[in-house]
Enzyme design. Structure first.
Site, PDB file in Angstrom:
ATOM      1  CB  THR A 121      58.307  78.711  11.317  1.00  0.00           C
ATOM      2  OG1 THR A 121      57.993  77.357  11.719  1.00  0.00           O
ATOM      3  CG2 THR A 121      59.696  78.724  10.731  1.00  0.00           C
ATOM      4  N   GLY A 162      53.089  78.848  13.587  1.00  0.00           N
ATOM      5  CA  GLY A 162      52.362  78.197  14.665  1.00  0.00           C
ATOM      6  C   GLY A 162      53.264  77.608  15.721  1.00  0.00           C
ATOM      7  CE  LYS A 185      56.747  79.345   7.982  1.00  0.00           C
ATOM      8  NZ  LYS A 185      55.849  78.770   6.986  1.00  0.00           N
ATOM      9  CB  THR A 186      62.531  78.419   6.376  1.00  0.00           C
ATOM     10  OG1 THR A 186      61.948  77.497   5.445  1.00  0.00           O
ATOM     11  CG2 THR A 186      61.623  78.553   7.594  1.00  0.00           C
ATOM     12  CE  LYS A 243      76.430  68.935   0.967  1.00  0.00           C
ATOM     13  NZ  LYS A 243      77.515  69.697   1.590  1.00  0.00           N
ATOM     14  NE  ARG A 293      58.934  31.280  17.213  1.00  0.00           N
ATOM     15  CZ  ARG A 293      58.770  30.024  16.808  1.00  0.00           C
ATOM     16  NH1 ARG A 293      59.589  29.085  17.256  1.00  0.00           N
ATOM     17  NH2 ARG A 293      57.828  29.709  15.934  1.00  0.00           N
ATOM     18  CG  HIS A 324      55.919  22.998   5.216  1.00  0.00           C
ATOM     19  ND1 HIS A 324      56.349  21.676   5.223  1.00  0.00           N
ATOM     20  CD2 HIS A 324      56.250  23.510   6.434  1.00  0.00           C
ATOM     21  CE1 HIS A 324      56.909  21.413   6.386  1.00  0.00           C
ATOM     22  NE2 HIS A 324      56.859  22.521   7.129  1.00  0.00           N
TER      23      HIS A 324
END
Length: 402
Positions: free
Chosen positions: A109, A111, A142-143, A214, A295, A359
Site C-alpha cells: 500500500t 508509502g 483501499k484494503t 483468525k 529474583r 517491609h
C-alpha cells in the site's frame, strides 16, 4: 464485465493465468482473468471499476484500445504471495528483499510500496488488485475489499472457498505484515485535537491483522501474520526452511492479537477521557508491558516478574516503574514494594528529604538542607530496621552516603 463485438475470428476466452492492462485515452484499467485475441483495434465495453462506455460512444470518439499481456498469474493457487502495509518502516527493505528472494510476490500500500520500489523491490500496488483508486475517502478503504480479505480469510481446506476465489480471480495471501498508526504516541504527546486523534485510529490495518490472525488456526499452515519488525529475521528463516512449526505460527498470532488489544485499549481510554473526563469508567482494560524478571516473589519459592502499566493515564507520571537500575543484583518482588513505598513517601516533601523503608513501612524520615545530614538523621531514627532497607531521596546528591 468485459465484452467484445462479436466477429467470426474474435471470441473471448477465459484464462485464469493472464493479467491484462487495457488503456487508451480513457483512464488505464487493470483486468484479471481474461485472455483476448491479439488485435490492434477491437471494440471493448467497459463496466468495471466505475468506467462505463458504450459501443456507439467508442466508435464515435474513435478511441484506440491497446491490449498488453503481463505474465502475472491470478489464480487462487498461484505463486506465494505476501501483503505488506506498514506505518513504521523499520527494516522494510530487509523484509521485502528477503521475501522476494524466496519467491514471494509482494502486494503493498501507498508509502510502503513506494519505499520498497525505491529499494529495488518489485511491488504490486493494492489498487491494481482492487481496481479501486486509493484516493477515494482519503485512502481509508483501499484494503477493505474482497480481493484483499478474500485472499486472507479463504480456507484452503474448503473446496468451495477455493472455487469462489478462482471464479473471481482472487489469489490467496501466505504472509501478512502490518503495523498500525502510532495512536498511543500521538495522543500521549499532549495538545492533540479530538479530530486528529480520531484520524489516527487505524481501520484497514486492524481488519487485516484480525483476518490473518483468525486464519492461522483455520488454515493451520497457510497464513503467517507479523506485526513486529523484530520478527522479520525469524520469519524469513522459517520460510526459507519450509517449516511447519505450529507453535511459531501460534506465537505470531498471539503477538498480533496482543498488538491489537493494546491499540484498542489506548483508543478506548482516550475516548472515555475525551467524553467523561476524570470519571471512573464502568470497565477498564489495562495494557501491561513486561519490564524484567525478578529474583523471586513475595516468598523465595515463588516466581515473579515486573510489568509496566502502559495506560495513557500513566504517561510521564514517573515512579519506580520507570526507574533505571544502575548496578547491583536483580531486584526482588519485595525490593520493588519497598522502593515504591519509599518513592511515594519522599515525594510528599518539598524540602530536601531522605526516607528509609523496610517491609513497606518508613522506619526513618528526615529533612535537612544538607541531604547527607538528612540521610544520617533518617538512619538514626531506627538504625536496626534500617539494615537491608530502601533509601530514597527527593533531590540529587553529589556524594554516596556511607
Amino acid at each position: 464485465m468485459l465484452g467484445l463485438a462479436p466477429t467470426a475470428t474474435t471470441t473471448p476466452t477465459i484464462a485464469k493465468n493472464r493479467l491484462l492492462c487495457i488503456s487508451g485515452r480513457v483512464q488505464p484499467v487493470l483486468f484479471s482473468g481474461f485472455s483476448l485475441p491479439r488485435s490492434r483495434s477491437i471494440t471493448v465495453f467497459l463496466h468495471l471499476c466505475g468506467l462505463i462506455s458504450t459501443q456507439s460512444r467508442l466508435r464515435r470518439r474513435q478511441i484506440p484500445i491497446s491490449i498488453q499481456e503481463a505474465q502475472s498469474p491470478f489464480t487462487a493457487s498461484g505463486s506465494k504471495q505476501s501483503l505488506i502495509s506498514l506505518f513504521d518502516k523499520k527494516d522494510l527493505a530487509f523484509l521485502g528483499k528477503g521475501l522476494q528472494s524466496l519467491g514471494y510476490s509482494i502486494i503493498s500500500t501507498g508509502g510502503t510500496a513506494s519505499s520498497l520500489e525505491n529499494e529495488g523491490v518489485s511491488v504490486t500496488k493494492v489498487e491494481q488488485l482492487t481496481c479501486f483508486p486509493k484516493m477515494v475517502l482519503d485512502g481509508h478503504v483501499k484494503t477493505l475489499h474482497p480481493n484483499m480479505h478474500g485472499g486472507i480469510l479463504a480456507r484452503r481446506d474448503k473446496k468451495h472457498h477455493m472455487e469462489a476465489l478462482n471464479k473471481h480471480g482472487i489469489r490467496t495471501f501466505d504472509v501478512v505484515v502490518v503495523n498500525l498508526y502510532p495512536f498511543y504516541d500521538e495522543v500521549s504527546s499532549g495538545g492533540i485535537e479530538f479530530k486528529d486523534g480520531i484520524e489516527n485510529i487505524y481501520i484497514g490495518g486492524l481488519a487485516m491483522i484480525r483476518a490473518a490472525t483468525k486464519d492461522w488456526k483455520q488454515n493451520h499452515k497457510d497464513v503467517l501474520v507479523v506485526v513486529d519488525s523484530q520478527d522479520y529475521s525469524t520469519l524469513l528463516e522459517f520460510l526459507q526452511g519450509n517449516q511447519d512449526d505450529q507453535l511459531f505460527r501460534r506465537k505470531l498470532a498471539w503477538k498480533a492479537f496482543q498488538h491489537v488489544a493494546s491499540y484498542d485499549s489506548a483508543v478506548s481510554e482516550w475516548l472515555w477521557k475525551q467524553t467523561e473526563g476524570d470519571k471512573f469508567p464502568p470497565s477498564l482494560t489495562i495494557p501491561l508491558s513486561l519490564k524484567s524478571s525478578l529474583r523471586y516473589g513475595e516468598n523465595p519459592h515463588q516466581k515473579s516478574v515486573f510489568y509496566v502499566d502502559k495506560s495513557l493515564s500513566e504517561v510521564n507520571v514517573g515512579g519506580i516503574a520507570t526507574a533505571i537500575q544502575r548496578y547491583g543484583k536483580e531486584m526482588s518482588y519485595n525490593n520493588y514494594l519497598d522502593a515504591d513505598a519509599a518513592w511515594n513517601c519522599v515525594s510528599e516533601f518539598t524540602n530536601p528529604t531522605c526516607v528509609k523503608v523496610k517491609h513497606t513501612n518508613p522506619c526513618g524520615v528526615a529533612s535537612h538542607d544538607d541531604i547527607l545530614e538528612a540521610y544520617r538523621l533518617a538512619v538514626k531514627a531506627d538504625p536496626v530496621s534500617a539494615l537491608g532497607g530502601i533509601v530514597a531521596f527527593n533531590i540529587e546528591g553529589d556524594e554516596v552516603p556511607i
